[in-house]
Enzyme design. Structure first.
Site, PDB file in Angstrom:
ATOM      1  N   LEU A 494       0.819  -1.215   0.000  1.00  0.00           N
ATOM      2  CA  LEU A 494       0.000   0.000   0.000  1.00  0.00           C
ATOM      3  C   LEU A 494       0.848   1.259   0.000  1.00  0.00           C
ATOM      4  CD1 LEU A 494      -2.675  -1.158   2.590  1.00  0.00           C
ATOM      5  CD2 LEU A 494      -3.000  -0.893   0.118  1.00  0.00           C
ATOM      6  N   GLY A 495       1.998   1.149   0.560  1.00  0.00           N
ATOM      7  CA  GLY A 495       2.859   2.328   0.586  1.00  0.00           C
ATOM      8  C   GLY A 495       4.077   2.084   1.438  1.00  0.00           C
ATOM      9  N   CYS A 496       4.953   2.994   1.331  1.00  0.00           N
ATOM     10  CA  CYS A 496       6.216   2.850   2.032  1.00  0.00           C
ATOM     11  C   CYS A 496       6.526   4.146   2.770  1.00  0.00           C
ATOM     12  CB  CYS A 496       7.311   2.545   0.994  1.00  0.00           C
ATOM     13  SG  CYS A 496       8.781   1.907   1.734  1.00  0.00           S
ATOM     14  N   ASP A 498       8.802   6.055   6.278  1.00  0.00           N
ATOM     15  CA  ASP A 498      10.148   6.184   6.846  1.00  0.00           C
ATOM     16  C   ASP A 498      10.582   4.970   7.643  1.00  0.00           C
ATOM     17  OD1 ASP A 498      10.867   8.519   5.771  1.00  0.00           O
ATOM     18  OD2 ASP A 498      10.710   9.721   7.613  1.00  0.00           O
ATOM     19  N   GLY A 500       8.762   1.845   7.708  1.00  0.00           N
ATOM     20  CA  GLY A 500       8.287   0.531   7.291  1.00  0.00           C
ATOM     21  C   GLY A 500       7.439   0.588   6.038  1.00  0.00           C
ATOM     22  N   LYS A 517       1.660  -3.315   8.695  1.00  0.00           N
ATOM     23  CA  LYS A 517       2.867  -2.494   8.603  1.00  0.00           C
ATOM     24  C   LYS A 517       4.040  -3.360   9.050  1.00  0.00           C
ATOM     25  CE  LYS A 517       4.481   2.178   9.496  1.00  0.00           C
ATOM     26  NZ  LYS A 517       4.047   3.525   9.826  1.00  0.00           N
ATOM     27  N   ASP A 613       1.736  15.588  12.987  1.00  0.00           N
ATOM     28  CA  ASP A 613       2.008  15.293  11.582  1.00  0.00           C
ATOM     29  C   ASP A 613       0.744  15.287  10.741  1.00  0.00           C
ATOM     30  OD1 ASP A 613       3.699  14.818   9.459  1.00  0.00           O
ATOM     31  OD2 ASP A 613       3.797  12.650   9.763  1.00  0.00           O
TER      32      ASP A 613
HETATM   33  N1  LIG Z   1      -4.406   1.089   7.280  1.00  0.00           N
HETATM   34  C1  LIG Z   1      -4.063   1.443   6.063  1.00  0.00           C
HETATM   35  N2  LIG Z   1      -4.894   1.213   5.063  1.00  0.00           N
HETATM   36  C2  LIG Z   1      -4.570   1.558   3.822  1.00  0.00           C
HETATM   37  N3  LIG Z   1      -3.430   2.165   3.524  1.00  0.00           N
HETATM   38  C3  LIG Z   1      -2.552   2.421   4.466  1.00  0.00           C
HETATM   39  C4  LIG Z   1      -2.826   2.072   5.792  1.00  0.00           C
HETATM   40  N4  LIG Z   1      -1.795   2.473   6.563  1.00  0.00           N
HETATM   41  C5  LIG Z   1      -0.919   3.032   5.730  1.00  0.00           C
HETATM   42  N5  LIG Z   1      -1.361   3.004   4.491  1.00  0.00           N
HETATM   43  C6  LIG Z   1      -0.681   3.510   3.354  1.00  0.00           C
HETATM   44  O1  LIG Z   1       0.625   3.056   3.392  1.00  0.00           O
HETATM   45  C7  LIG Z   1       1.519   4.093   3.096  1.00  0.00           C
HETATM   46  C8  LIG Z   1       2.683   4.012   4.055  1.00  0.00           C
HETATM   47  O2  LIG Z   1       2.211   4.361   5.282  1.00  0.00           O
HETATM   48  P1  LIG Z   1       3.248   4.636   6.454  1.00  0.00           P
HETATM   49  O3  LIG Z   1       2.442   5.038   7.615  1.00  0.00           O
HETATM   50  O4  LIG Z   1       4.125   3.482   6.627  1.00  0.00           O
HETATM   51  O5  LIG Z   1       4.140   5.758   5.904  1.00  0.00           O
HETATM   52  P2  LIG Z   1       3.873   7.304   5.804  1.00  0.00           P
HETATM   53  O6  LIG Z   1       2.411   7.561   5.896  1.00  0.00           O
HETATM   54  O7  LIG Z   1       4.523   7.747   4.596  1.00  0.00           O
HETATM   55  O8  LIG Z   1       4.492   7.932   7.085  1.00  0.00           O
HETATM   56  P3  LIG Z   1       5.915   7.765   7.724  1.00  0.00           P
HETATM   57  O9  LIG Z   1       6.917   7.879   6.657  1.00  0.00           O
HETATM   58  O10 LIG Z   1       6.010   8.867   8.669  1.00  0.00           O
HETATM   59  O11 LIG Z   1       5.918   6.437   8.363  1.00  0.00           O
HETATM   60  C9  LIG Z   1       0.784   5.382   3.214  1.00  0.00           C
HETATM   61  O12 LIG Z   1       0.901   6.078   2.042  1.00  0.00           O
HETATM   62  C10 LIG Z   1      -0.640   5.024   3.406  1.00  0.00           C
HETATM   63  O13 LIG Z   1      -1.459   5.540   2.409  1.00  0.00           O
END
Ligand SMILES: Nc1ncnc2c1ncn2[C@@H]1O[C@H](COP(=O)(O)OP(=O)(O)OP(=O)(O)O)[C@@H](O)[C@H]1O
Length: 871
Positions: A494-496, A498, A500, A517, A613
């Site tokens: 779904l995404g990456c 800082d 994880g 995560k 944030d």
């Molecule tokens: N519960 C979820 N359901 C769907 N998508 C999610 C969920 N949690 C995170 N994501 C997606 O995964 C991606 C990564 O989320 P993550 O929280 O790891 O990193 P981030 O939001 O970039 O913040 P950070 O870098 O500070 O950890 C995000 O872009 C978010 O859209």
């Protein structure tokens, strides 16, 4: 008196004289007695010489000695009721005769007969005297009564003549219980006590109703507290949770003293009836009961809230146990009526009542059950399979064996015992600690990476209690023991971020989707990001809010920390905004999102979490269109002291330029200016004037309701954290910052949703930062935005944090802003969210279908971020 009786027949002349002296009681019998004596005399005269007086006397004397029997026979011959009555002198048989009878002193016959009568009368009199003055064993009953009578006379004579002697010598004693009285008096007082108890019981019932009403009134405010304290009780207040109708025990909790009385009430009837059988014990019982009653009555003479409030905290438990163990109490009363049950003196109240141990045990058992539940829910996983270095793709078909081949390496057998903290405990820890997620973090978290059991459980996630995903997780836990990555199919990255990578995952054997995560511990250690991961994990574990993520399971597989969370298929608001017309949200849509975010922030602040944030990227959209604020690794944890403000009038009007009016309208987003009137108000309004007045009154009432303020005003951090365009001036200037930074970012967030861009964005990061500090706020002409929206943004984007809207009383201040007029905060969850594009545009369903046809899953290589590969 005795000297003259019975002489009438013998001395005629003296008879008159003597009869005058004789008491009536004997006078009535005199004729019969005389005739009997005459008969005896005539018999004697026939058999003896006249001159032999002495002999006659002796003979008479000997006759006299046997007179009783003979008299009886004689009297029986001439039986009349009166005679019978007169002859009822068996009591004289054992009594020494009068000295004159039986003496050998020479007397003539007449005199002897006279003496005989006199002696009999005097015997009777003497017996009467004796019966009064002596306590012969043979007359003990009478003597006791007489003694009591005398004592009563003596007592009452001191205090006044309060008893009455009635006919027949019966004594009526006034029913006034007095201490130290003998049996009959105590019995009397017992009767009084019973009456007193009944009376008290009536009072209890009436005052109990009051207690219930009080509890119900409190329930509104306590519900928030229950959320805070998180124990199901509270609310018990036990958030308790309020039942429209209180049970006895609940009433006891709210009104201990009443319960104390209630306890006595329930015991009254049987004790009262059984007390007669208790003999001397009943005296003790009575005393005890009396003592108890006095205690109760003294404290319950005026049953009011004050008195109830004065009860010690432990009182309800004691009283509760008394009621719970009513049967035991009754039995105990018989055995030992002087026990704590009967005499709830202040000291005794502190003592555990007989039922208390059971109660305590119940509590302990509950606690244990909870712990067990958490053990089951919080999964520890130490993957047992090893497949090299990473998260391999698994092409195993669906079914129970369709595992993601997770590289787990050796079994680390992580210990579970460290992390059995309840949510309440966690919150306590959090509220007592002041930690930030970055620079300040080194001072530490209490949970290490070793602790991989999620504190989450269904019992601590009330708002998710009906969630099928909980059931799926539980079932899997029961099936597999501990869960690990191998129990999930990873469907998509779904995404990456800082710290994880987030994957979409399906729990094998179910159709439940989760977001997992995955964080590589080695990587985090290397980059010194472990504290951020820990902060996020700890915050996630304590959350229970509809607009915040639910953490289902937390486990560590080999060197991978995994958080299994709720999946949001709607993407994030940043993406969603891009899809809007003009790349910005309509005002109602923006209002919906910021309102839900505001509630989430309010909740976080209550938990002592400054989010720090806020940005559209971190706001995910659920399947139902409501939002979920995510990503807590930059959050600051601090102490917080929630307070309940009695009136919202304390809010500084200078910070709110418009009129604020809350609506009780059931429609959460009823933004019609005219719709200040709640939908629950009377529909038949006679005139417009009345309607307006009603509106004003209701608005005033709503404004005057108490408000919960939980702003961590003391939170301070010097960390430079956040996203450039969202950074608050105080963070940039490194002056130290607190919770007010969230209200700054909230302003930027609303601005971006409405205008499609942030207010201080420069050509590069440095320029952006400079703008934030130096540039004044400007609003573009397009799109058109309401005055209320701009006013709210102005209030939030005040550069000095102390003058910023929300800095003093947090979300409570902001919620009052006219921008939210007409919004029913309590029902916002039920509001229809803004329309969303088709969720399956994100390709999830297609992906799942294709994987079901043999597609491979994901592969992970250690040392790198998890790579997504879809075959
Ligand atoms: N519960 C979820 N359901 C769907 N998508 C999610 C969920 N949690 C995170 N994501 C997606 O995964 C991606 C990564 O989320 P993550 O929280 O790891 O990193 P981030 O939001 O970039 O913040 P950070 O870098 O500070 O950890 C995000 O872009 C978010 O859209």
């Amino acid at each position: 008196m005795g000297s003259s009786s019975g002489t009438c027949e013998i001395v005629e002349a003296r008879e008159e004289r003597n009869t005058r002296k004789a008491p009536d009681i004997y006078q009535s019998n005199s004729e019969c007695i005389m005739s009997a004596k005459n008969q005896k005399l005539s018999v004697l005269k026939l058999g003896y010489k006249d001159d032999l007086d002495d002999d006659i006397n002796k003979l008479f004397e000997s006759i006299a000695l046997k007179s009783s029997s003979r008299d009886l026979g004689l009297l029986q011959n001439g039986t009349t009721p009166k005679l019978k009555s007169a002859s009822k002198k068996p009591i004289t048989m054992g009594v020494p005769r009068s000295p004159r009878v039986g003496t050998s002193e020479p007397v003539n016959l007449k005199q002897a007969l006279r003496d005989l009568c006199i002696s009999k009368a005097s015997e009777m009199a003497a017996m009467k005297r004796l019966s009064k003055s002596t306590a012969s064993p043979r007359i003990s009953e009478v003597g006791k009564i007489q003694t009591l009578y005398n004592s009563v006379v003596a007592e009452t004579s001191r205090s006044g003549p309060s008893f009455v002697e009635s006919k027949g010598g019966q004594i009526e004693i006034p029913l006034v219980p007095e201490k130290g009285k003998s049996l009959c008096l105590l019995k009397t007082s017992q009767s009084n006590q019973t009456a007193e108890i009944v009376s008290s019981t009536r009072n209890i019932h009436s005052s109990w109703g009051f207690a219930v009403a009080t509890a119900q009134n409190d329930s509104g405010t306590s519900s928030i507290q229950s959320d805070l304290a998180c124990s199901s009780s509270k609310v018990g207040i036990q958030s308790q949770r309020v039942v429209p109708v209180e049970t006895e025990e609940q009433a006891c909790a709210s009104s201990p003293s009443l319960c104390s009385t209630f306890g006595s009430k329930s015991e009254v009837p049987k004790n009262a009836s059984s007390s007669k059988k208790l003999g001397d014990k009943s005296l003790v019982s009575n005393t005890g009961r009396k003592g108890r009653l006095q205690t109760v009555s003294s404290s319950s003479t005026s049953v009011n809230g004050n008195r109830v409030n004065k009860q010690p905290r432990h009182a309800p438990r004691t009283v509760k146990s008394v009621i719970k163990n009513k049967n035991l109490s009754k039995k105990k009363l018989k055995d030992d009526s002087g026990s704590a049950l009967c005499g709830p003196t202040p000291n005794e109240v502190n003592k555990p009542a007989p039922g208390t141990p059971r109660l305590v045990c119940e509590r302990c058992r509950c606690a244990l059950e909870n712990t067990c539940e958490e053990k089951n829910q919080g999964v520890v996983t130490s993957g047992s399979t090893s497949s090299g270095n990473g998260l391999n793709l698994s092409n195993e078909n669906s079914g129970s064996n369709k595992h993601g081949s997770v590289s787990t390496g050796s079994n680390k057998s992580k210990t579970v015992s460290k992390v059995k903290n309840t949510k309440l405990k966690e919150q306590l820890e959090f509220s007592q600690s002041s930690k930030s997620s970055q620079g300040e973090y080194s001072s530490s978290t209490s949970t290490s990476d070793e602790s991989n059991v999620s504190g989450s459980s269904r019992s601590t996630r009330p708002h998710m209690s009906k969630d099928v995903r909980w059931a799926a997780i539980r079932h899997a836990q029961m099936q597999h023991g501990v869960l690990g990555l191998r129990h999930f199919n990873l469907l998509k990255k779904l995404g990456c971020g800082d710290i994880g990578t987030v994957y979409l995952a399906e729990l094998i054997g179910t159709s439940c989707l989760f977001a997992i995560k995955v964080m590589d511990n080695e990587f985090l250690e290397r980059r010194k990001k472990m504290p951020r991961a820990q902060t996020e994990r700890e915050i996630l574990r304590m959350l229970d809010h509809p607009f915040l993520p639910t953490l289902y399971v937390q486990f560590t597989s080999d060197n991978l920390s995994c958080l299994v969370m709720e999946y949001c298929p709607g993407g994030d608001l940043h993406v969603l905004r891009q899809k809007q017309l003009g790349r910005c949200f309509s005002e109602p849509a923006a209002r919906f999102y910021v309102a839900e975010v505001l509630l989430a922030l309010e909740y976080l602040h209550m938990l002592g979490v400054v989010y720090r944030d806020l940005k559209p990227e971190n706001i995910l959209v659920r399947e139902d269109g409501h939002i979920m604020l995510t990503d807590f690794d930059l959050s600051l944890r601090c102490a917080v002291n929630p307070t309940l403000l009695k009136s919202s009038s304390n809010i500084d009007p200078a910070k709110v330029s418009g009129l604020s009016a809350q609506s009780s309208c059931i429609e959460p987003f009823c933004i019609e200016p005219s719709c200040q009137l709640p939908c629950f108000s009377p529909r038949f309004l006679p005139t417009a004037a009345k309607s307006r007045k009603l509106k004003v009154d209701l608005a005033a009432q709503v404004r005057s309701l108490p408000q919960l303020v939980a702003e961590p005003t003391d939170a301070r951090s010097n960390s430079f954290v956040g996203t450039h365009e969202y950074l608050a001036p105080e963070i940039i200037k490194e002056e130290g910052h607190g919770a007010a930074v969230d209200w700054w970012t909230f302003g930027v967030f609303l601005y971006e949703l409405l205008y499609g861009r942030t207010p201080f964005k420069g050509s590069n990061n440095e320029e952006t930062l400079a703008n934030v500090v130096l540039q004044s706020l400007r609003f573009p002409n397009r799109p058109l935005v309401s005055f209320q929206a701009k006013d709210l943004i102005r209030g939030l984007l005040v550069k000095e944090p102390e003058n910023r809207l929300g800095s003093e009383k947090g979300a409570a201040e902001i919620k009052k802003h006219p921008f939210f007029d007409g919004l029913n905060w309590a029902l916002i969850r039920c509001a229809a969210p803004p329309e969303l594009p088709d969720l399956y545009d994100f390709g999830v369903s297609d992906m799942m279908n294709s994987q079901g046809n043999g597609a491979k899953y994901l592969e992970y290589k250690a040392g790198e971020h998890v790579e997504f590969e879809l075959f």
